[in-house]
Structures are given as structure tokens and as C-alpha cells.
Design a protein around this motif. Structure first.
Motif, PDB file in Angstrom:
ATOM      1  N   ILE A 107       0.810  -1.217   0.000  1.00 55.93           N
ATOM      2  CA  ILE A 107       0.000   0.000   0.000  1.00 55.93           C
ATOM      3  C   ILE A 107       0.847   1.274   0.000  1.00 55.93           C
ATOM      4  N   PHE A 108       0.433   2.219  -0.799  1.00 52.49           N
ATOM      5  CA  PHE A 108       1.037   3.550  -0.925  1.00 52.49           C
ATOM      6  C   PHE A 108       2.488   3.512  -1.427  1.00 52.49           C
ATOM      7  N   GLY A 109       2.970   2.310  -1.830  1.00 53.46           N
ATOM      8  CA  GLY A 109       4.316   2.216  -2.377  1.00 53.46           C
ATOM      9  C   GLY A 109       5.337   1.577  -1.468  1.00 53.46           C
ATOM     10  N   GLN A 110       4.878   0.993  -0.330  1.00 51.59           N
ATOM     11  CA  GLN A 110       5.793   0.314   0.586  1.00 51.59           C
ATOM     12  C   GLN A 110       5.465  -1.180   0.636  1.00 51.59           C
ATOM     13  N   ASP A 148      -0.379  -7.550  -4.786  1.00 49.39           N
ATOM     14  CA  ASP A 148      -1.074  -6.412  -5.391  1.00 49.39           C
ATOM     15  C   ASP A 148      -0.098  -5.240  -5.320  1.00 49.39           C
ATOM     16  N   ALA A 149       0.605  -5.046  -6.432  1.00 52.32           N
ATOM     17  CA  ALA A 149       1.648  -4.025  -6.500  1.00 52.32           C
ATOM     18  C   ALA A 149       1.214  -2.837  -7.341  1.00 52.32           C
ATOM     19  N   ALA A 150      -0.091  -2.593  -7.381  1.00 49.98           N
ATOM     20  CA  ALA A 150      -0.632  -1.504  -8.204  1.00 49.98           C
ATOM     21  C   ALA A 150       0.014  -0.164  -7.889  1.00 49.98           C
ATOM     22  N   GLN A 151       0.365   0.043  -6.615  1.00 55.32           N
ATOM     23  CA  GLN A 151       0.920   1.330  -6.187  1.00 55.32           C
ATOM     24  C   GLN A 151       2.433   1.282  -5.966  1.00 55.32           C
ATOM     25  N   PHE A 208      -1.583   0.540 -14.531  1.00 55.17           N
ATOM     26  CA  PHE A 208      -1.034   1.684 -15.251  1.00 55.17           C
ATOM     27  C   PHE A 208      -2.057   2.816 -15.364  1.00 55.17           C
ATOM     28  N   PHE A 209      -2.995   2.852 -14.411  1.00 61.35           N
ATOM     29  CA  PHE A 209      -3.939   3.974 -14.338  1.00 61.35           C
ATOM     30  C   PHE A 209      -3.129   5.275 -14.329  1.00 61.35           C
ATOM     31  N   PRO A 210      -3.629   6.335 -14.966  1.00 62.43           N
ATOM     32  CA  PRO A 210      -2.812   7.547 -15.151  1.00 62.43           C
ATOM     33  C   PRO A 210      -2.171   8.124 -13.892  1.00 62.43           C
ATOM     34  N   THR A 211      -2.777   7.932 -12.724  1.00 66.24           N
ATOM     35  CA  THR A 211      -2.229   8.534 -11.509  1.00 66.24           C
ATOM     36  C   THR A 211      -1.090   7.724 -10.888  1.00 66.24           C
ATOM     37  N   LYS A 212      -0.840   6.517 -11.388  1.00 67.93           N
ATOM     38  CA  LYS A 212       0.185   5.670 -10.789  1.00 67.93           C
ATOM     39  C   LYS A 212       1.586   6.214 -11.102  1.00 67.93           C
ATOM     40  N   ASN A 213       2.588   5.736 -10.350  1.00 68.47           N
ATOM     41  CA  ASN A 213       3.973   6.176 -10.582  1.00 68.47           C
ATOM     42  C   ASN A 213       4.400   5.911 -12.020  1.00 68.47           C
ATOM     43  N   LEU A 214       3.947   4.795 -12.580  1.00 72.95           N
ATOM     44  CA  LEU A 214       4.082   4.526 -14.016  1.00 72.95           C
ATOM     45  C   LEU A 214       2.672   4.436 -14.563  1.00 72.95           C
ATOM     46  N   GLY A 215       2.182   5.538 -15.107  1.00 73.05           N
ATOM     47  CA  GLY A 215       0.792   5.617 -15.561  1.00 73.05           C
ATOM     48  C   GLY A 215       0.694   5.889 -17.045  1.00 73.05           C
ATOM     49  N   HIS A 266       3.946   6.256  -3.683  1.00 73.75           N
ATOM     50  CA  HIS A 266       2.866   6.538  -4.642  1.00 73.75           C
ATOM     51  C   HIS A 266       2.002   7.675  -4.097  1.00 73.75           C
ATOM     52  N   LEU A 267       1.797   7.657  -2.785  1.00 79.61           N
ATOM     53  CA  LEU A 267       1.100   8.750  -2.102  1.00 79.61           C
ATOM     54  C   LEU A 267       1.870   9.088  -0.831  1.00 79.61           C
ATOM     55  N   TYR A 268       1.859  10.361  -0.472  1.00 75.37           N
ATOM     56  CA  TYR A 268       2.455  10.788   0.804  1.00 75.37           C
ATOM     57  C   TYR A 268       1.315  10.900   1.805  1.00 75.37           C
ATOM     58  N   ILE A 269       1.205   9.884   2.662  1.00 69.82           N
ATOM     59  CA  ILE A 269       0.055   9.749   3.560  1.00 69.82           C
ATOM     60  C   ILE A 269       0.426  10.160   4.979  1.00 69.82           C
ATOM     61  N   ILE A 270      -0.286  11.145   5.496  1.00 67.12           N
ATOM     62  CA  ILE A 270      -0.104  11.544   6.890  1.00 67.12           C
ATOM     63  C   ILE A 270      -1.332  11.121   7.703  1.00 67.12           C
ATOM     64  N   GLN A 271      -1.128  11.007   9.006  1.00 64.85           N
ATOM     65  CA  GLN A 271      -2.246  10.818   9.929  1.00 64.85           C
ATOM     66  C   GLN A 271      -2.442  12.135  10.670  1.00 64.85           C
ATOM     67  N   ALA A 272      -3.681  12.613  10.693  1.00 64.25           N
ATOM     68  CA  ALA A 272      -3.922  13.946  11.236  1.00 64.25           C
ATOM     69  C   ALA A 272      -5.144  13.986  12.136  1.00 64.25           C
ATOM     70  N   GLU A 273      -5.003  14.679  13.253  1.00 66.65           N
ATOM     71  CA  GLU A 273      -6.167  15.012  14.085  1.00 66.65           C
ATOM     72  C   GLU A 273      -6.974  16.084  13.347  1.00 66.65           C
ATOM     73  N   ASN A 274      -8.288  16.005  13.460  1.00 67.82           N
ATOM     74  CA  ASN A 274      -9.176  16.938  12.747  1.00 67.82           C
ATOM     75  C   ASN A 274      -8.801  16.972  11.264  1.00 67.82           C
TER      76      ASN A 274
END
Length: 369
Positions: free
Chosen positions: A134-137, A158-161, A183-190, A286-294
């Protein structure tokens, strides 16, 4: 106010425009539009890139999952263990074959499958495991493969990302019995449309997948059919475009990693939790995912300041309406449920400037002050 998108595909295109247009024109002039030389070359190049023997181009990443599970013999009455914290296609592909997705909670740091919980879900109906990188890791593949070997299970990455990511020095795509890419357009190789690929070292699986993607066609002739198959072929045009992009993938992934390190540094004294990257693997963000309050408040604040964000994934798969009949309740998979409430993506793409990253990080700081 300058707008910052989550991903800027126009900026990427501007950098490779001449090569892409030349590749497209070559296909148009060739008269070969389905399963031609560009697809064959891309299959070989992606397989080599992934340290796998075979590549099989198909219509999209979802088809890649469905065809591979089908080729592995997954069908009605079978169970497939996978993650609840991923895009719907992962579980959908299992259901499409009449099998049952069995969800295992995730690791709170990596968001990948919590491998310590897999064994308890294995029974006589279990046929396969789908770890999602997930998310490239990459997921914890040593543990997954050990369990699979012990219980004679098929492992589909499942290495889509995650194309280009590495686990203990080994490429994603070479870790399970097979792996799928989107290879959806938003992927690292899209691509500039839909596309997908399966990679494997198994010659029998390769042969069966090549048949399944063209209506179960026999090697004898297009009018002889040995299987009930699908119509799922990667377009020659998309393959030509992806071959141009593949040459840049390593440098694009490194740019993502560099940007992620800058975000990490700038956000370390804020209340947000930045992505965890395990030391023994190469995360390609693939995505920079943060965890955030509010989270909703922060997303609205960034939107009001011209910065696009997105929530991944707001409803975990075990709580989706379509899977109500599986009997899961809120609280059954608490880590995935908490992640769904707290996670969001900040803009990240190779062409993003350092100035823009500093601006976004500052907006985050202002929100929490």
C-alpha cells in the motif's frame, strides 16, 4: 492564488512530450494496434525491471488481479485473505470469481497486512493471500511466503501502487508467485488511459494468462478455445507511451523519495504523523500519507489555500455496504478503521518544487497553531 494539485500530470507530460508524441505516431503509422511489438517489448521490459521472467499486458489493474486469481484456480467456495485498507478492486477481484474475501487487520505503522493475524484466518477453504504493497511500501513478504508454503497457498502481490519498490533488496514483482501492476494515469508509471500487467516466474501461469486475456484462445488458432476467458488486452498505444515513461521511472521514484524526506523533516514538530518507512525496504511513495487530528478541518484549510488533498481510504473494505453479508461489524478491524478516519494525502509528484513543499508544510503548521 496559485493552485497546487495532488498530482500534476500536465507537468510530467511537458517533460516527455516529444518522445511520447513520436511513440504514438509510430504506432499510428504501423497499423498494429492490439498485441503488437510495443506490448511485447513493454512486457519484457517490465518483467526485467521487476526481476521476473514473464510479463503479461492486460486491460487494467483490476483485470490483472481477476485473471491471475482465475489462472491460479480461485473460484466459488474458496477464500482469499487480504487487506481491508486498500482500493476496492483488490477484494472485488476475489468476489468477481465467486470466492470470499477474508479481511485481516493492518499494521499501524506501514498500513500493510498485519502478518501476525493471518494464520488464524487460514482454513481448508483458503486458497490464496493477496498482500497489498500500500502507498508504495512493500508488505512483510518473508512472513507471508512462509505461511503460504506451510499451507500450500498462492500469493499474489497487489503491486498496483508499488512498481519499483524493493523489499530487502528484492524488487516488488519478484516476491510472490505473481504480481499485478496498474497503469492507471495517476500511478507512478501511468498511461494515458487504462492498462495493467501481471509478472511471474511460472511458465504455466504465463501460458494460461496469455490464453485467458484473449477469450481462452488455444495456441493453435484464434478460433480454437480451450478456456472460458476474457477480453483484456493492453493497447499498443498505451504500451508505447509506457515504454517512454518506464525509462524515467527510477528517477521519478527517487524524486518522490527526496520530496518525502523533506516533508518528513518539515512536519516533524507538528501533531501530524508522517509516513513510516521500514529500514529494510525501499518505499516509492505513490502517495504521501499523513495521519492527522481533525483531518477534515486540515483538508478544508489546505483547500482554502489552494492545496489539493484526498482521503485514503475513508471506508475500509470490511465495512463497505456491498460486503455487509460477510458479517463484519465496526470494531472488528480497529487499526484499519482508525487509519480510515485519520489518513490523508498531501501533494507529491516528481515535479513538485521544494518551495511548494515548504509552503504546504507551513500551512499545516499554521492550522495546528
Amino acid at each position: 492564488m496559485k493552485q497546487t494539485p495532488l498530482l500534476d500530470l500536465k507537468a510530467q507530460y511537458a517533460g516527455i512530450k516529444e518522445d511520447v508524441e513520436k511513440a504514438v505516431l509510430n504506432v499510428l503509422e504501423s497499423g498494429r494496434y492490439i498485441l503488437g511489438p510495443e506490448v511485447k517489448a513493454l512486457e519484457e521490459e517490465v518483467a526485467t525491471f521487476s526481476d521476473a521472467r514473464y510479463g503479461i499486458g492486460v486491460g487494467n489493474g483490476t483485470d490483472a488481479l481477476v485473471l491471475t486469481l482465475d489462472a491460479a484456480g480461485v473460484g466459488p467456495g474458496d477464500e482469499v485473505i487480504t487487506s481491508p485498507f486498500t482500493f476496492f478492486a483488490t477484494a472485488e477481484s476475489v468476489s468477481r470469481l465467486g470466492a470470499k474475501p477474508v479481511f485481516v487487520d493492518i499494521d499501524p505503522k506501514t498500513f500493510n497486512l498485519d502478518v501476525s493475524q493471518i494464520k488464524d484466518k487460514i482454513n481448508e477453504r483458503t486458497k490464496a493471500i493477496i498482500p497489498v504493497h500500500i502507498f508504495g511500501q512493500p508488505a512483510d513478504m518473508d512472513e507471508v511466503m512462509a505461511l503460504a508454503q506451510e499451507h500450500s497457498l498462492f500469493v499474489l502481490e497487489d503491486a498496483a501502487q508499488a512498481i519499483g519498490a524493493e523489499y530487502k533488496g528484492r524488487k516488488v514483482g519478484s516476491l510472490g508467485h505473481a504480481a499485478t501492476f496498474s497503469f492507471f494515469p495517476t500511478k507512478n508509471l501511468g498511461g494515458y488511459g487504462d492498462g495493467g500487467m501481471i509478472v511471474t516466474d511460472d511458465p504455466e501461469l504465463d501460458s494460461k494468462l496469455r490464453s485467458l486475456r484473449v477469450h481462452g484462445r488455444s495456441p493453435k488458432s484464434k478460433y480454437y478455445n480451450s478456456l472460458i476467458g476474457y477480453n483484456s488486452r493492453l493497447d499498443e498505444m498505451q504500451a508505447a507511451i509506457l515504454r517512454v515513461k518506464l525509462k524515467h521511472l527510477q528517477s521519478w521514484n527517487e524524486a518522490r523519495r527526496k520530496h518525502a524526506r523533506l516533508y518528513d523533516e518539515l512536519l516533524k514538530d507538528t501533531p501530524v504523523v508522517t509516513p513510516f518507512a521500514a529500514e529494510d525496504r525501499k518505499h516509492i511513495y505513490h502517495l504521501y500519507i499523513i495521519q492527522a487530528e481533525n483531518k477534515e478541518g486540515l483538508m478544508e484549510h489546505l483547500k482554502n489555500n489552494g492545496v489539493a488533498t484526498n482521503a485514503y481510504y475513508p471506508v475500509p473494505l470490511h465495512l463497505q455496504e456491498v460486503y455487509r453479508d460477510l458479517g463484519y461489524q465496526e470494531g472488528d478491524l480497529p487499526v484499519a478503521e482508525a487509519a480510515s478516519k485519520r489518513t490523508m494525502a498531501l501533494p507529491l509528484y516528481p515535479e513538485l518544487s521544494e518551495e511548494m513543499i515548504r509552503h504546504i508544510a507551513n500551512l499545516v503548521k499554521v492550522f495546528y497553531q
